[in-house]
Design a protein around this motif. Structure first.
Motif, PDB file in Angstrom:
ATOM      1  N   SER A 135       9.697 -12.778  20.476  1.00 38.11           N
ATOM      2  CA  SER A 135      10.892 -13.622  20.321  1.00 38.11           C
ATOM      3  C   SER A 135      10.766 -14.929  21.104  1.00 38.11           C
ATOM      4  O   SER A 135      11.594 -15.820  20.985  1.00 38.11           O
ATOM      5  N   ASN A 136       9.677 -15.037  21.872  1.00 45.04           N
ATOM      6  CA  ASN A 136       9.498 -16.217  22.736  1.00 45.04           C
ATOM      7  C   ASN A 136       8.715 -17.318  22.008  1.00 45.04           C
ATOM      8  O   ASN A 136       7.718 -17.820  22.492  1.00 45.04           O
ATOM      9  N   LEU A 137       9.178 -17.658  20.807  1.00 44.98           N
ATOM     10  CA  LEU A 137       8.389 -18.552  19.953  1.00 44.98           C
ATOM     11  C   LEU A 137       8.405 -19.998  20.432  1.00 44.98           C
ATOM     12  O   LEU A 137       9.440 -20.521  20.861  1.00 44.98           O
ATOM     13  N   GLY A 138       7.236 -20.656  20.317  1.00 40.55           N
ATOM     14  CA  GLY A 138       7.146 -22.077  20.639  1.00 40.55           C
ATOM     15  C   GLY A 138       7.259 -22.933  19.382  1.00 40.55           C
ATOM     16  O   GLY A 138       7.566 -24.120  19.454  1.00 40.55           O
ATOM     17  N   THR A 139       7.004 -22.346  18.226  1.00 41.46           N
ATOM     18  CA  THR A 139       7.097 -23.095  16.961  1.00 41.46           C
ATOM     19  C   THR A 139       8.562 -23.410  16.678  1.00 41.46           C
ATOM     20  O   THR A 139       9.416 -22.516  16.719  1.00 41.46           O
ATOM     21  N   THR A 140       8.830 -24.681  16.380  1.00 40.23           N
ATOM     22  CA  THR A 140      10.218 -25.097  16.160  1.00 40.23           C
ATOM     23  C   THR A 140      10.412 -25.541  14.706  1.00 40.23           C
ATOM     24  O   THR A 140       9.460 -25.955  14.033  1.00 40.23           O
ATOM     25  N   ALA A 141      11.653 -25.441  14.253  1.00 39.44           N
ATOM     26  CA  ALA A 141      12.031 -25.934  12.916  1.00 39.44           C
ATOM     27  C   ALA A 141      13.313 -26.743  13.080  1.00 39.44           C
ATOM     28  O   ALA A 141      14.319 -26.218  13.561  1.00 39.44           O
ATOM     29  N   VAL A 142      13.242 -28.015  12.706  1.00 44.55           N
ATOM     30  CA  VAL A 142      14.401 -28.895  12.870  1.00 44.55           C
ATOM     31  C   VAL A 142      14.829 -29.396  11.495  1.00 44.55           C
ATOM     32  O   VAL A 142      13.999 -29.896  10.724  1.00 44.55           O
ATOM     33  N   LEU A 143      16.119 -29.239  11.198  1.00 43.16           N
ATOM     34  CA  LEU A 143      16.622 -29.657   9.877  1.00 43.16           C
ATOM     35  C   LEU A 143      16.781 -31.171   9.840  1.00 43.16           C
ATOM     36  O   LEU A 143      17.473 -31.754  10.679  1.00 43.16           O
ATOM     37  N   LYS A 144      16.111 -31.819   8.877  1.00 47.59           N
ATOM     38  CA  LYS A 144      16.259 -33.269   8.687  1.00 47.59           C
ATOM     39  C   LYS A 144      16.516 -33.495   7.210  1.00 47.59           C
ATOM     40  O   LYS A 144      15.635 -33.290   6.384  1.00 47.59           O
ATOM     41  N   GLU A 145      17.753 -33.863   6.903  1.00 46.33           N
ATOM     42  CA  GLU A 145      18.207 -34.038   5.513  1.00 46.33           C
ATOM     43  C   GLU A 145      17.933 -32.757   4.723  1.00 46.33           C
ATOM     44  O   GLU A 145      18.451 -31.723   5.076  1.00 46.33           O
ATOM     45  N   ASP A 146      17.071 -32.830   3.689  1.00 46.07           N
ATOM     46  CA  ASP A 146      16.886 -31.638   2.864  1.00 46.07           C
ATOM     47  C   ASP A 146      15.612 -30.866   3.209  1.00 46.07           C
ATOM     48  O   ASP A 146      15.104 -30.088   2.399  1.00 46.07           O
ATOM     49  N   LYS A 147      15.091 -31.097   4.433  1.00 44.91           N
ATOM     50  CA  LYS A 147      13.850 -30.382   4.819  1.00 44.91           C
ATOM     51  C   LYS A 147      13.949 -29.891   6.259  1.00 44.91           C
ATOM     52  O   LYS A 147      14.584 -30.527   7.101  1.00 44.91           O
ATOM     53  N   TYR A 148      13.287 -28.767   6.508  1.00 47.32           N
ATOM     54  CA  TYR A 148      13.060 -28.345   7.896  1.00 47.32           C
ATOM     55  C   TYR A 148      11.685 -28.892   8.292  1.00 47.32           C
ATOM     56  O   TYR A 148      10.731 -28.789   7.505  1.00 47.32           O
ATOM     57  N   ALA A 170      10.179 -19.340  12.970  1.00 43.94           N
ATOM     58  CA  ALA A 170      10.193 -20.495  13.870  1.00 43.94           C
ATOM     59  C   ALA A 170      11.562 -20.588  14.538  1.00 43.94           C
ATOM     60  O   ALA A 170      12.559 -20.077  13.997  1.00 43.94           O
ATOM     61  N   ALA A 171      11.604 -21.255  15.701  1.00 41.21           N
ATOM     62  CA  ALA A 171      12.875 -21.367  16.439  1.00 41.21           C
ATOM     63  C   ALA A 171      13.674 -22.552  15.912  1.00 41.21           C
ATOM     64  O   ALA A 171      13.198 -23.687  15.940  1.00 41.21           O
ATOM     65  N   THR A 172      14.886 -22.263  15.420  1.00 44.66           N
ATOM     66  CA  THR A 172      15.783 -23.355  15.025  1.00 44.66           C
ATOM     67  C   THR A 172      16.715 -23.697  16.190  1.00 44.66           C
ATOM     68  O   THR A 172      17.297 -24.775  16.221  1.00 44.66           O
ATOM     69  N   ASP A 173      16.867 -22.750  17.133  1.00 51.12           N
ATOM     70  CA  ASP A 173      17.675 -23.037  18.322  1.00 51.12           C
ATOM     71  C   ASP A 173      17.101 -22.227  19.492  1.00 51.12           C
ATOM     72  O   ASP A 173      17.396 -21.034  19.643  1.00 51.12           O
ATOM     73  N   LYS A 174      16.272 -22.905  20.274  1.00 49.99           N
ATOM     74  CA  LYS A 174      15.554 -22.188  21.351  1.00 49.99           C
ATOM     75  C   LYS A 174      16.500 -21.609  22.386  1.00 49.99           C
ATOM     76  O   LYS A 174      16.200 -20.574  22.988  1.00 49.99           O
ATOM     77  N   SER A 175      17.669 -22.238  22.589  1.00 52.37           N
ATOM     78  CA  SER A 175      18.587 -21.770  23.629  1.00 52.37           C
ATOM     79  C   SER A 175      19.116 -20.373  23.293  1.00 52.37           C
ATOM     80  O   SER A 175      19.528 -19.620  24.162  1.00 52.37           O
ATOM     81  N   LYS A 176      19.095 -20.019  22.014  1.00 46.92           N
ATOM     82  CA  LYS A 176      19.619 -18.697  21.608  1.00 46.92           C
ATOM     83  C   LYS A 176      18.542 -17.624  21.612  1.00 46.92           C
ATOM     84  O   LYS A 176      18.781 -16.490  21.182  1.00 46.92           O
ATOM     85  N   LYS A 177      17.317 -17.976  22.019  1.00 51.05           N
ATOM     86  CA  LYS A 177      16.171 -17.039  22.063  1.00 51.05           C
ATOM     87  C   LYS A 177      16.008 -16.309  20.722  1.00 51.05           C
ATOM     88  O   LYS A 177      15.931 -16.955  19.697  1.00 51.05           O
TER      89      LYS A 177
END
Ligand code: FAD
Length: 384
Positions: A135-148, A170-177
């Protein structure tokens, strides 16, 4: 529990056994030497529907339930574990996420090609810094318009070099682990997707394990798999679902090792008699049979529980743990019975011995299975 099988399933199992024993096993040594599964074997596997074992009939798959699927996996387990891992990872962790969590459009888009073997599937959870602690993922996914937009590195991904459809966490919100992890369907052709190092392994020749690098990888919003924040739960469900399948593959390998050991023990003579006449050898054969019977009973019990829609977290961990350790014990005894010949590459025993070792590690180590079992136990007893 009722494990009686209908004529159709009996026919499938017989056909798979014939294919494994008379075609795949003939090239098992070639797979070992070339680290490649011959294309004619893949083509025959496609024709037999072996890439659609987890996929419902309406999307082109075989529509087998878990008990049926395990019976097929058991036969596949008899031969090259590299071949079995390739097919097993595709049918298990590589496609189950889309079958279980995908929406209708995703299923229509991906499942028919996965079922036909036109495309291969893989599952990307593990990272250099997130193995057992997934659950300690470093890979992130950030929503930008119609794409992550995905950034990060996955490693040890089975089928990475052959697959074109990946279930990626991938982590969309790292603070929520764990609750901030989301799963996606990622295609190899998406911009920013790259294969990194291909690993050199102790065994599993023919199954390729590699790193995946996401550099501003663009994943369309429609490729979100399930809900945002549900990715870790999805990953655990996919892994738990696959555990009986992995145990069934181990079971097939153990059964094959026992058959080879009985044959060899009867043929090999020392001190003027067959080594099968020595009680030390007979006891090893008996121990192998006990491990096989116990693995068989556990595997089909858990497969049956999956088919009943029962909660399987603890039982799936029990079967994964037991079947992996048992496979190691059986391979060790087979090698001992073969003596020096067991250590030589002229016989397949040393290959099974090396390949058995990974089953205590991948899809969750034995230690992690014991953590799951004990955590569930403690929860159950708290309720009493
Ligand atoms: C050939 C191969 C194929 C793989 N295929 C895939 C794949 O397709 N997709 C994917 O996502 N991953 C895949 N993996 C990754 C695999 O699932 C991990 O290697 C495994 O979960 C262990 O993680 P780790 O290697 O980082 O070991 P670590 O987590 O670093 O563990 C090292 C040791 O510490 C122990 N340990 C760690 N935490 C605890 C704890 N809390 N309590 C007790 N002991 C602990 C472990 O049991 C182990 O003995 C594959 C790995 C291999 C080797």
């Amino acid at each position: 529990m009722n494990f009686s099988i209908n004529e159709d399933l009996a026919m499938i199992i017989k056909t798979v056994k014939d294919f494994v024993d008379s075609e795949v096993d003939l090239v098992a040594q070639q797979i070992e030497e070339e680290n490649r599964i011959p294309s004619q074997i893949i083509e025959t596997a496609k024709d037999m529907g072996l890439f659609g074992l987890s996929i419902p009939e309406e999307y082109g798959g075989t529509g087998l339930d878990m008990v049926g699927k395990c019976m097929v996996f058991e036969q596949l387990g008899r031969t090259s574990n590299g071949f079995t891992t390739f097919i097993g990872a595709h049918n298990g962790i590589g496609t189950v996420g889309i079958v279980e969590m995908g929406n209708e459009a995703q299923k229509r888009k991906y499942l028919p090609d996965l079922a036909a073997g036109n495309r291969f599937g893989a599952f990307a959870l593990t990272e250099p810094g997130a193995g057992s602690d997934a659950s300690n993922l470093g890979t992130t996914a950030v929503l930008k318009e119609d794409k992550y937009i995905l950034n990060g590195t996955k490693h040890f991904i089975t089928n990475a070099t052959d697959a074109t459809v990946f279930t990626v966490m991938a982590a969309t919100d790292k603070s929520k682990k764990a609750k901030g992890i989301t799963s996606f369907i990622v295609e190899k052709d998406f911009p920013g997707f790259k294969i990194g190092t291909v690993e050199r392994k102790m065994g599993l020749r023919g199954s390729h394990t590699a790193e995946i690098i996401f550099e501003d990888c663009e994943v369309p919003v429609e490729n979100l798999l399930g809900q945002e924040g549900q990715g870790y739960v999805n990953a655990l469900k996919i892994l738990a679902n696959g555990r009986a399948g992995l145990a069934a593959r181990n079971l097939g390998s153990m059964q094959k090792l026992l058959e080879l050991s009985v044959q060899y023990a009867q043929q090999r003579a020392q001190f003027g008699k067959s080594i099968a006449s020595f009680q030390a050898i007979q006891h090893m054969l008996a121990d192998m049979e006990v491990d096989i019977q116990a693995t068989r009973a556990l595997t089909y019990k858990v497969a049956w529980m999956v088919d009943q829609g029962m909660k399987i977290i603890k039982d799936a961990a029990v079967v994964k743990y037991f079947a992996s350790e048992a496979y190691g014990r059986v391979a060790d005894k087979a090698l001992q019975i073969f003596g020096g010949m067991g250590y030589m590459k002229d016989f397949p025993i040393e290959r099974y011995y090396r390949d058995a070792r990974i089953t205590r590690i991948y899809e969750g180590t034995s230690e992690i299975q014991k953590n799951i079992i004990s955590a569930q136990l403690l929860k159950e007893y708290e309720l009493i």
